[in-house]
Design an enzyme around this catalytic site. Structure first.
Site, PDB file in Angstrom:
ATOM      1  N   ARG A 271       0.864  -1.173   0.000  1.00  0.00           N
ATOM      2  CA  ARG A 271       0.000   0.000   0.000  1.00  0.00           C
ATOM      3  C   ARG A 271       0.903   1.225   0.000  1.00  0.00           C
ATOM      4  NH1 ARG A 271      -2.313   0.544   5.264  1.00  0.00           N
ATOM      5  NH2 ARG A 271      -0.953   2.350   5.416  1.00  0.00           N
ATOM      6  N   HIS A 275      -3.297   4.548   4.661  1.00  0.00           N
ATOM      7  CA  HIS A 275      -4.487   3.688   4.726  1.00  0.00           C
ATOM      8  C   HIS A 275      -5.686   4.371   4.057  1.00  0.00           C
ATOM      9  CE1 HIS A 275      -7.588   1.068   6.264  1.00  0.00           C
ATOM     10  NE2 HIS A 275      -8.137   2.060   6.937  1.00  0.00           N
ATOM     11  N   TYR A 284       4.157   4.904  11.258  1.00  0.00           N
ATOM     12  CA  TYR A 284       4.439   3.477  11.403  1.00  0.00           C
ATOM     13  C   TYR A 284       5.370   2.898  10.338  1.00  0.00           C
ATOM     14  CZ  TYR A 284       0.311   3.344   8.298  1.00  0.00           C
ATOM     15  OH  TYR A 284      -0.574   3.556   7.290  1.00  0.00           O
TER      16      TYR A 284
HETATM   17  C1  LIG Z   1     -14.586  -5.938  11.687  1.00  0.00           C
HETATM   18  C2  LIG Z   1     -13.768  -4.688  11.498  1.00  0.00           C
HETATM   19  N1  LIG Z   1     -12.885  -4.308  12.452  1.00  0.00           N
HETATM   20  C3  LIG Z   1     -12.193  -3.171  12.296  1.00  0.00           C
HETATM   21  C4  LIG Z   1     -12.367  -2.379  11.188  1.00  0.00           C
HETATM   22  C5  LIG Z   1     -11.615  -1.057  11.060  1.00  0.00           C
HETATM   23  N2  LIG Z   1     -10.620  -1.181   9.966  1.00  0.00           N
HETATM   24  C6  LIG Z   1     -10.872  -0.713   8.743  1.00  0.00           C
HETATM   25  S1  LIG Z   1      -9.673  -1.066   7.670  1.00  0.00           S
HETATM   26  C7  LIG Z   1      -8.741  -1.845   8.836  1.00  0.00           C
HETATM   27  C8  LIG Z   1      -7.454  -2.482   8.444  1.00  0.00           C
HETATM   28  C9  LIG Z   1      -7.672  -3.555   7.441  1.00  0.00           C
HETATM   29  O1  LIG Z   1      -6.466  -4.033   6.988  1.00  0.00           O
HETATM   30  P1  LIG Z   1      -6.369  -5.103   5.849  1.00  0.00           P
HETATM   31  O2  LIG Z   1      -7.353  -6.196   6.039  1.00  0.00           O
HETATM   32  O3  LIG Z   1      -4.948  -5.507   5.741  1.00  0.00           O
HETATM   33  O4  LIG Z   1      -6.834  -4.348   4.547  1.00  0.00           O
HETATM   34  P2  LIG Z   1      -6.200  -3.058   3.892  1.00  0.00           P
HETATM   35  O5  LIG Z   1      -6.822  -1.855   4.568  1.00  0.00           O
HETATM   36  O6  LIG Z   1      -4.737  -3.116   4.098  1.00  0.00           O
HETATM   37  O7  LIG Z   1      -6.594  -3.125   2.464  1.00  0.00           O
HETATM   38  C10 LIG Z   1      -9.384  -1.803  10.061  1.00  0.00           C
HETATM   39  C11 LIG Z   1      -8.842  -2.340  11.312  1.00  0.00           C
HETATM   40  C12 LIG Z   1     -13.284  -2.826  10.219  1.00  0.00           C
HETATM   41  N3  LIG Z   1     -13.519  -2.144   9.081  1.00  0.00           N
HETATM   42  N4  LIG Z   1     -13.963  -3.974  10.386  1.00  0.00           N
END
Ligand SMILES: Cc1ncc(C[n+]2csc(CCOP(=O)(O)OP(=O)(O)O)c2C)c(N)n1
Lengths: 389, 334
Positions: A271, A275, A284
């Protein structure tokens, strides 16, 4: 050597009739991500496909930049950019047939648009006018899912239902590296494997779940390794290599369509941006890491391959960029129009028939809107006429 | 009820029959859950369905509630009408996120393009001597979630009619089965099942003039008993069976309270944040000038469901209901 023979491996003492269902060895992913670009495998790649992928990647990159710009103008509440991950998004979507289904999560707008969904409709969730702007049945794209991994069991259920009806439909379910820690990820993979459902799970391992790096997310050798425990093949692919992603996904889709069951694909990518626009990535991770990945950019990898093989020249590159510019200009123009909104719609889609309680509340809001309109304009024009913001 | 009484049947039998009839009438109806196939469910409600319709229509799933409901969502998206069995009330909680985040929202977030016709059957409530996690009354959680219908039968005929209506509904329904009534017998004509009425109607089970008992599911029988006992002391109680918690039948409930001027809400689940608070508020808002006394609640205590040897102290019984009726300062009419 199979997993069962590895030193220290868990070895249950089987009851007499117990037989392991599969030799895990063929399920295990390679230790290195699979690559096509810059390798011998590129020789057999379909040149038309490579050209198409390139044009789409350039558009995808531009789309990410435009959508990010729209957040700065307040047109989008938030945008989780997939810059650096365009190859996963686009090559995966292109591995599907028209009749197949896509189950995206919130970062997967590019995959959604690649299925033919109107770019503006794909952004309503992030703009905030309606959660899902598109008709899921029109392009067979489920709503973008915000709660992590919860859409994965839906993909399994849909693929299972299609199979029961005799349709050779495959579901592609996308999830991030962080999402693989959720319980729904486990349950979805387990159901899919037990039912031999025609599903492909694509993990886009982009290194971080917001700020948390992969080594704090999992102790597994790779995310693709998780497949073995469910009894499905795991595949590791370079997620910045569009040709490799397309090939691996196409194989998995074919395998699923032929009745072979699900596959878990881990695409290793990065990425490049934060985020979302609301995140501060410098807290980080360091610039050096980001720079390393920028040198392994999915658009450049493909551009280099095509150029070196004489399939792309300066004119071709310019043409692709101009096409992307046109797309961006159109997106900008359309996103700059205020959406037509009728607040009374809020009550129309809770149940097929509104409950008596919702009818009362609808009448209340309707009266409030009428009073608002009267005090604003001096006229008593109802909310049904003219859109409200 | 206007049902012709032919022979006594149990609520369990009526539920099985409803599932069977729904599956026979519509090939899109699929049953899935833990142990629903060969075993017929731990309460045997799905008994015989796998044998009659095959394992593809009545499916033993892996042991995973979020997975069961989550896959049912995808099945419904592809045109099926899944009927999901949760084994016990407290074991439906792993699926709660699917309920709240997807099942109840899919129609809304897609502006009506993606409705989810699915039924979630949950055996609920106590009174069967179950160990912990087998006796929860979880209706308040579901009631608080827009996009769901929440229904619960108290009679054998309603078990049939409401389950058929739930499966026929184009929206998701949480169908709460009062497990202590599974084996209660009632007069019901299984050859000529009750007509399938739309959900959302309460019914007056017993008419009276001096106060209304508002109840549903497992507490109906207790309220009927209380009404009988009260008669001996000259009290004439009306009993309203809600049958549907969402949508809520304000009309029937308020018509009754306006007639009687007094009301007690009776249910097993705790009173704090429970259904009774909502019901009492609705009645007060609509019938204030007709009320002779505050609307009272007789509910379970606000404690985690107690161990079986103590549950009788927790569950609202006849005496507690009569006490509440006394507190309405009801004066004997001659
Ligand atoms: C069940 C849940 N817990 C927490 C969140 C908050 N949240 C949104 S994105 C994220 C990180 C997700 O990381 P990843 O699965 O690696 O996907 P990326 O954002 O890197 O595409 C979090 C913790 C959420 N959307 N859903």
């Amino acid at each position: 050597m199979t997993v069962m023979e590895q030193r220290g491996a868990y070895r249950p003492t089987p009851p007499p009739a117990w037989q392991p269902r599969t030799d895990p060895a063929p399920l295990l992913p390679d230790t290195e991500p699979y690559r096509v670009l810059g390798t011998k495998a590129a020789d057999r790649a379909d040149t038309e496909l490579l050209r198409t992928l390139y044009a789409r990647l350039v558009r995808g990159r531009r789309y990410n930049a435009q959508a990010t710009a729209l957040t700065k103008q307040g047109r989008l509440a938030v945008y989780p950019s997939s810059t650096g991950q365009e190859a996963c998004e686009i090559a995966a979507a292109l591995a599907l047939q028209e009749r197949d289904w896509l189950f995206p999560s919130y970062r997967d707008t590019l995959a959604v648009v690649s299925r033919g969904v109107d770019p503006v409709e794909a952004l309503t969730l992030l703009r905030g006018d309606w959660h899902t702007g598109y008709d899921p049945y029109e392009h067979r794209v489920a709503p973008l899912s915000t709660p992590l991994a919860t859409q994965l069991p839906h993909a399994v259920g849909l693929a299972h239902a299609a199979r029961l009806k005799g349709d050779d439909v495959v579901a592609l379910a996308m999830v991030g590296d962080g999402g693989t820690s959720e319980g729904d990820f486990h349950e979805a993979l387990n159901f899919a494997a037990v039912w031999r459902a025609p599903v492909v799970f694509l993990v886009q391992n982009n290194g971080f779940a917001i700020s948390v790096p992969l080594d704090k997310q999992t102790a597994a050798p790779s995310l693709a390794h998780k497949a073995v425990g469910y009894g499905m093949p795991g595949r590791l692919v370079d997620g910045n290599d569009a040709a490799a992603v397309h090939e691996v996904l196409s194989d998995a889709v074919r395998h699923a369509r032929a009745g072979g069951g699900p596959t878990l694909v881990e695409a290793v990518t990065y990425r490049v941006e934060a985020h979302t626009n609301a995140d501060d990535a410098t807290r980080y991770r360091g610039d050096a890491e980001v720079e390393t990945w920028r040198r392994h950019d999915p658009v450049e990898l493909l551009e280099r391959e095509l150029t070196e093989r004489g399939l792309l020249d300066e004119d071709g590159i310019r043409a692709a960029r101009e096409d992307a510019e046109t797309m961006a200009a159109d997106l900008r123009a359309r996103m700059n129009q205020d959406p037509e909104l009728n607040p009374l719609d809020l009550f129309d889609h809770v149940y097929a028939e509104p409950t008596p309680q919702l009818r009362e509340q609808r009448a209340q809001l309707s009266a409030e809107l009428a009073a608002e309109a009267e005090s604003e304009t001096g006229s008593a024009s109802g909310p049904q006429e003219g859109g409200h913001r | 009820m206007t049902t012709v009484a032919v022979k006594p049947a149990t609520m369990a039998q009526a539920l099985t029959r409803a599932l069977r009839d729904a599956m026979a009438a519509d090939p899109a109806v699929h049953v899935l859950g833990e142990d629903v196939g060969t075993l017929g469910g731990v309460f045997r409600i799905t008994d015989g369905l796998a044998a009659e319709f095959g394992a593809d229509r009545c499916t033993d799933t892996p042991l995973a509630e979020a997975g069961i409901l989550g896959t049912a969502v995808g099945m419904a998206m592809y045109g099926l009408r899944p009927v999901v069995e949760m084994q016990f009330d407290a074991f439906a909680y792993p699926a709660f996120e699917q309920v709240v985040s997807h099942v109840t929202k899919m129609r809304n977030r897609t502006r009506g393009k993606l409705p989810l016709p699915l039924t979630i059957r949950i055996p609920y409530g106590g009174g069967i001597g179950g160990v912990e996690h087998h006796s929860d009354s979880s209706e308040a959680y579901y009631m608080a979630t827009p996009g769901l219908h929440v229904v619960t039968p108290a009679t054998v005929a309603d078990a049939y009619g409401l389950l058929r209506a739930s499966i026929a509904s184009d929206d998701p329904v949480v169908f709460l089965e009062p497990k202590r009534l599974y084996w209660s017998k009632d007069t019901w004509n299984p050859e000529e099942p009750t007509s399938v009425e739309p959900m959302g109607r309460a019914v007056v089970r017993r008419s009276g003039r001096s106060a209304t008992l508002i109840t549903y599911g497992p507490s109906l029988a207790v309220c009927m008993e209380a009404a009988e006992a009260a008669r001996a002391e000259g009290w004439d109680l009306e009993v309203v069976d809600l049958r549907s918690l969402v949508p809520f039948d304000d009309e029937t409930v308020c018509a009754s309270v306006r007639r009687t001027g007094r009301a007690v809400v009776v249910h097993e689940s705790g009173s704090f944040g429970g259904p009774g608070g909502e019901i009492a508020a609705r009645v007060t808002e609509r019938c204030f000038h007709h009320l002779e006394a505050p609307v009272l609640r007789v509910a379970g205590f606000d404690i985690p469901y107690p161990p079986p040897m103590l549950e009788r102290h927790h569950l609202p019984g006849v005496d507690r209901i009569l006490d509440a009726v006394g507190r309405l300062q009801w004066e004997a009419e001659s």
